[in-house]
Design an enzyme around this catalytic site. Structure first.
Site, short mmCIF file in Angstrom:
data_model
loop_
_atom_site.label_atom_id
_atom_site.label_comp_id
_atom_site.label_asym_id
_atom_site.label_seq_id
_atom_site.Cartn_x
_atom_site.Cartn_y
_atom_site.Cartn_z
N ASN A 1 2.25 13.54 -4.02
CA ASN A 1 1.59 12.23 -3.95
C ASN A 1 0.59 12.11 -5.11
O ASN A 1 -0.33 12.93 -5.24
CB ASN A 1 0.87 12.12 -2.59
CG ASN A 1 0.17 10.78 -2.41
OD1 ASN A 1 -0.49 10.30 -3.33
ND2 ASN A 1 0.30 10.18 -1.25
N HIS B 1 -4.09 9.94 -6.41
CA HIS B 1 -5.45 10.21 -6.90
C HIS B 1 -5.54 10.41 -8.40
O HIS B 1 -6.64 10.48 -8.95
CB HIS B 1 -6.08 11.34 -6.08
CG HIS B 1 -6.25 10.90 -4.66
ND1 HIS B 1 -6.98 9.78 -4.31
CD2 HIS B 1 -5.72 11.37 -3.50
CE1 HIS B 1 -6.92 9.60 -3.01
NE2 HIS B 1 -6.14 10.54 -2.49
N HIS C 1 1.21 5.45 -2.65
CA HIS C 1 0.82 4.50 -1.61
C HIS C 1 0.26 3.24 -2.27
O HIS C 1 -0.79 3.28 -2.91
CB HIS C 1 -0.25 5.16 -0.73
CG HIS C 1 -0.66 4.38 0.48
ND1 HIS C 1 -1.50 4.90 1.44
CD2 HIS C 1 -0.36 3.13 0.90
CE1 HIS C 1 -1.70 4.00 2.39
NE2 HIS C 1 -1.02 2.90 2.08
N ARG D 1 -1.66 0.35 -1.65
CA ARG D 1 -2.52 -0.17 -0.59
C ARG D 1 -2.78 -1.66 -0.77
O ARG D 1 -2.77 -2.16 -1.89
CB ARG D 1 -3.87 0.57 -0.60
CG ARG D 1 -3.83 1.88 0.13
CD ARG D 1 -5.20 2.52 0.16
NE ARG D 1 -5.21 3.64 1.07
CZ ARG D 1 -5.57 3.57 2.36
NH1 ARG D 1 -6.00 2.44 2.88
NH2 ARG D 1 -5.52 4.63 3.11
N ARG E 1 -6.54 0.14 -4.25
CA ARG E 1 -7.64 1.01 -4.67
C ARG E 1 -7.16 2.13 -5.60
O ARG E 1 -7.94 2.66 -6.36
CB ARG E 1 -8.39 1.59 -3.48
CG ARG E 1 -7.60 2.61 -2.72
CD ARG E 1 -8.44 3.25 -1.63
NE ARG E 1 -8.71 2.33 -0.54
CZ ARG E 1 -9.05 2.74 0.69
NH1 ARG E 1 -9.18 4.03 0.94
NH2 ARG E 1 -9.27 1.88 1.65
N GLU F 1 4.69 4.61 0.04
CA GLU F 1 3.96 4.47 1.30
C GLU F 1 3.38 3.06 1.36
O GLU F 1 2.84 2.58 0.36
CB GLU F 1 2.82 5.49 1.38
CG GLU F 1 3.30 6.92 1.49
CD GLU F 1 2.14 7.91 1.51
OE1 GLU F 1 2.43 9.10 1.59
OE2 GLU F 1 0.97 7.47 1.42
N THR G 1 -5.52 7.62 5.12
CA THR G 1 -4.76 7.23 6.31
C THR G 1 -5.20 8.11 7.48
O THR G 1 -4.90 9.30 7.51
CB THR G 1 -3.24 7.40 6.04
OG1 THR G 1 -2.96 6.84 4.76
CG2 THR G 1 -2.43 6.71 7.10
N GLU H 1 7.48 11.25 9.65
CA GLU H 1 6.57 12.17 8.98
C GLU H 1 5.41 12.40 9.94
O GLU H 1 4.73 11.45 10.33
CB GLU H 1 6.06 11.60 7.65
CG GLU H 1 5.11 12.57 6.95
CD GLU H 1 4.76 12.17 5.52
OE1 GLU H 1 5.63 11.62 4.82
OE2 GLU H 1 3.61 12.42 5.12
N HIS I 1 -0.35 15.26 4.96
CA HIS I 1 -1.77 14.92 5.04
C HIS I 1 -2.64 16.16 5.21
O HIS I 1 -2.47 16.93 6.15
CB HIS I 1 -2.11 13.93 6.16
CG HIS I 1 -3.24 13.01 5.76
ND1 HIS I 1 -4.54 13.42 5.75
CD2 HIS I 1 -3.24 11.76 5.27
CE1 HIS I 1 -5.30 12.42 5.30
NE2 HIS I 1 -4.53 11.40 4.99
N1 PXP Z 1 1.68 11.51 3.82
C1 PXP Z 1 1.18 10.29 4.09
C2 PXP Z 1 1.99 9.37 4.93
C3 PXP Z 1 -0.05 9.87 3.55
O1 PXP Z 1 -0.54 8.65 3.85
C4 PXP Z 1 -0.76 10.75 2.72
C5 PXP Z 1 -2.05 10.31 2.10
O2 PXP Z 1 -1.82 9.23 1.27
C6 PXP Z 1 -0.20 12.01 2.45
C7 PXP Z 1 1.01 12.37 3.03
C8 PXP Z 1 -0.86 12.99 1.55
O3 PXP Z 1 -2.07 13.41 2.07
P1 PXP Z 1 -3.05 14.29 1.17
O4 PXP Z 1 -3.45 13.43 0.02
O5 PXP Z 1 -4.15 14.62 2.09
O6 PXP Z 1 -2.26 15.49 0.72
#
Ligand code: PXP
Length: 252
Positions: free
Chosen positions: A11, A14, A47, A49, A53, A77, A108, A158, A201
């Protein structure tokens, strides 16, 4: 030869968070996605949003082009809104993960209420599925949510691993063990109902092992820790190390 399981979806939200801190174009999350693919990411997750952001609409378009050309799935996402449905229908990502979204949240925070929002979700899931995207639902590993997910066209669930990660962070080992058991049980139930199981997550080098070892898990989606760790060790070593730990936990 097939790649070892679980697949690692990186992901990259960031990278965009850092870019947006200054409003310019650097660091470009699409360049980050390219680097993640070179480092062995099995998929790219982003994602979009409602408040934009981190990822922006044009990022998603560029990511889809990159992933298509590299034959790597883009996992978008999104919240279950009409706006996001229309963007995803246009974008046609390989995968869409529907997540709950609240404007004021930092990330999330919980799973999607599939049983409570069934009538709202079903037409969105069906439209995306008919359009060629494989839909996954980001839920807590609880029986009624898993069963509700199985009553939709979604092919994947998930499971939210945030509470597990948080319990370990707080030193609450017993609580973490309970949550892990629920994740394992949920994975078995989901598979028995024909759903593919992913996890995501809050996963880190330290907590990924027990989650990666759950045999039904096909994919991990990990963002914040990998991007943060890339500051210290670089993106490629961070992805390679996460892969190594996940496959070692699975295969010993
Ligand atoms: N899976 C989903 C559905 C998420 O919303 C997120 C956060 O955007 C992640 C995985 C990844 O989480 P993390 O950034 O904490 O690794």
């Amino acid at each position: 030869m097939n790649k070892p399981l679980p697949r690692l979806g990186v992901n990259i939200d960031h990278i965009a968070t850092v870019r947006n801190a200054r409003g310019g174009n650097h660091p470009d999350p699409v360049a980050g996605a390219w680097a993640a693919i070179q480092a062995g990411a099995d998929g790219i997750t982003a994602h979009l949003r409602e408040d934009r952001r981190h990822m922006r609409d044009d990022d998603m378009e560029r990511l889809q082009l990159l992933c298509e050309s590299e034959n790597i799935p883009l996992n978008m996402e999104m919240a279950a809104t009409d706006e996001m449905r229309d963007i995803a229908l246009q974008l046609k990502p390989k995968a869409v993960c529907i997540v709950p979204e609240r404007r004021e949240e930092r990330t999330t925070e919980g799973g999607l209420d599939v049983s409570g929002q069934h009538n709202r979700l079903v037409p969105i899931i069906s439209a995306l599925t008919d359009n060629g995207s494989r839909v996954s639902l980001f839920i807590e590993a609880v029986e009624h949510q898993i069963k509700a997910a199985a009553r939709t066209d979604a092919k994947v669930v998930e499971f939210h691993t945030g509470a597990y990660a948080h319990a370990l962070d707080e030193g609450e080992q017993e609580k973490a063990n309970e949550i892990l058991k629920a994740l394992q049980k949920g994975a078995t139930l989901a598979r028995s109902l024909g759903l593919e199981v992913h996890f995501g997550h809050g996963l880190t080098f330290d907590n990924v092992g027990a989650i990666a070892a759950i045999p039904e898990g096909m994919e991990l989606n990990i963002g914040h820790f990998i991007i943060g760790e890339a500051i210290f060790m670089g993106l490629e070593p961070a992805i390679k190390e996460m892969h190594r730990r996940a496959t070692q936990a699975r295969y010993g």
